[in-house]
Design a protein around this motif. Structure first.
Motif, PDB file in Angstrom:
ATOM      1  N   ARG A  54       0.834  -1.210   0.000  1.00  0.00           N
ATOM      2  CA  ARG A  54       0.000   0.000   0.000  1.00  0.00           C
ATOM      3  C   ARG A  54       0.867   1.259   0.000  1.00  0.00           C
ATOM      4  N   ALA A  55       1.950   1.250   0.780  1.00  0.00           N
ATOM      5  CA  ALA A  55       2.861   2.401   0.810  1.00  0.00           C
ATOM      6  C   ALA A  55       3.457   2.643  -0.572  1.00  0.00           C
ATOM      7  N   VAL A  56       3.877   1.578  -1.229  1.00  0.00           N
ATOM      8  CA  VAL A  56       4.426   1.701  -2.586  1.00  0.00           C
ATOM      9  C   VAL A  56       3.362   2.230  -3.537  1.00  0.00           C
ATOM     10  N   SER A  57       2.134   1.740  -3.403  1.00  0.00           N
ATOM     11  CA  SER A  57       1.062   2.143  -4.328  1.00  0.00           C
ATOM     12  C   SER A  57       0.728   3.633  -4.239  1.00  0.00           C
ATOM     13  N   VAL A  58       0.992   4.259  -3.089  1.00  0.00           N
ATOM     14  CA  VAL A  58       0.733   5.700  -2.947  1.00  0.00           C
ATOM     15  C   VAL A  58       1.990   6.541  -3.143  1.00  0.00           C
ATOM     16  N   GLY A  59       3.085   5.877  -3.537  1.00  0.00           N
ATOM     17  CA  GLY A  59       4.313   6.604  -3.842  1.00  0.00           C
ATOM     18  C   GLY A  59       5.166   6.978  -2.650  1.00  0.00           C
ATOM     19  N   ALA A  60       4.995   6.289  -1.522  1.00  0.00           N
ATOM     20  CA  ALA A  60       5.780   6.604  -0.324  1.00  0.00           C
ATOM     21  C   ALA A  60       7.182   6.012  -0.418  1.00  0.00           C
ATOM     22  N   GLN A  61       8.161   6.760   0.040  1.00  0.00           N
ATOM     23  CA  GLN A  61       9.532   6.265   0.133  1.00  0.00           C
ATOM     24  C   GLN A  61       9.853   5.775   1.541  1.00  0.00           C
ATOM     25  N   LEU A  62       8.970   6.050   2.495  1.00  0.00           N
ATOM     26  CA  LEU A  62       9.179   5.648   3.880  1.00  0.00           C
ATOM     27  C   LEU A  62       7.851   5.170   4.463  1.00  0.00           C
ATOM     28  N   LEU A  63       7.906   4.063   5.194  1.00  0.00           N
ATOM     29  CA  LEU A  63       6.740   3.550   5.910  1.00  0.00           C
ATOM     30  C   LEU A  63       7.082   3.544   7.397  1.00  0.00           C
ATOM     31  N   VAL A  64       6.313   4.273   8.188  1.00  0.00           N
ATOM     32  CA  VAL A  64       6.484   4.318   9.639  1.00  0.00           C
ATOM     33  C   VAL A  64       5.407   3.430  10.241  1.00  0.00           C
ATOM     34  N   VAL A  65       5.822   2.478  11.099  1.00  0.00           N
ATOM     35  CA  VAL A  65       4.866   1.551  11.706  1.00  0.00           C
ATOM     36  C   VAL A  65       5.032   1.520  13.221  1.00  0.00           C
ATOM     37  N   HIS A  66       3.988   1.109  13.903  1.00  0.00           N
ATOM     38  CA  HIS A  66       4.043   0.943  15.357  1.00  0.00           C
ATOM     39  C   HIS A  66       4.648  -0.413  15.723  1.00  0.00           C
TER      40      HIS A  66
END
Length: 73
Positions: A54-66
């Protein structure tokens, strides 16, 4: 901003090292390259294949998770 700069900023701001004696999870950057340019950040509760896709699909270069990939030693 590159990933190394963002990691430094977030580490100083959130001070996750201050919790190390009580929190055995491996807080902080778990996967990545410091020279990566970060322009878009995504957030999720868990580090999962679905979250990454999902992060890739919205063009994110960083995914922050809990809940990260690695916990303790």
């Amino acid at each position: 901003m590159n990933l190394s700069e963002l990691e430094t900023y977030l580490s100083q701001t959130l001070q996750h090292g201050a919790w190390a004696s009580r929190d055995k999870s491996m807080n902080g950057l778990q996967v990545g390259r410091g020279e990566t340019e970060v322009r878009r950040v995504a957030f999720a509760v868990d580090a999962s294949l679905q979250s990454f896709e999902r992060a890739v699909s919205v063009g994110a270069q960083l995914l922050v998770v809990h809940h990260g990939l690695f916990w303790g030693s």
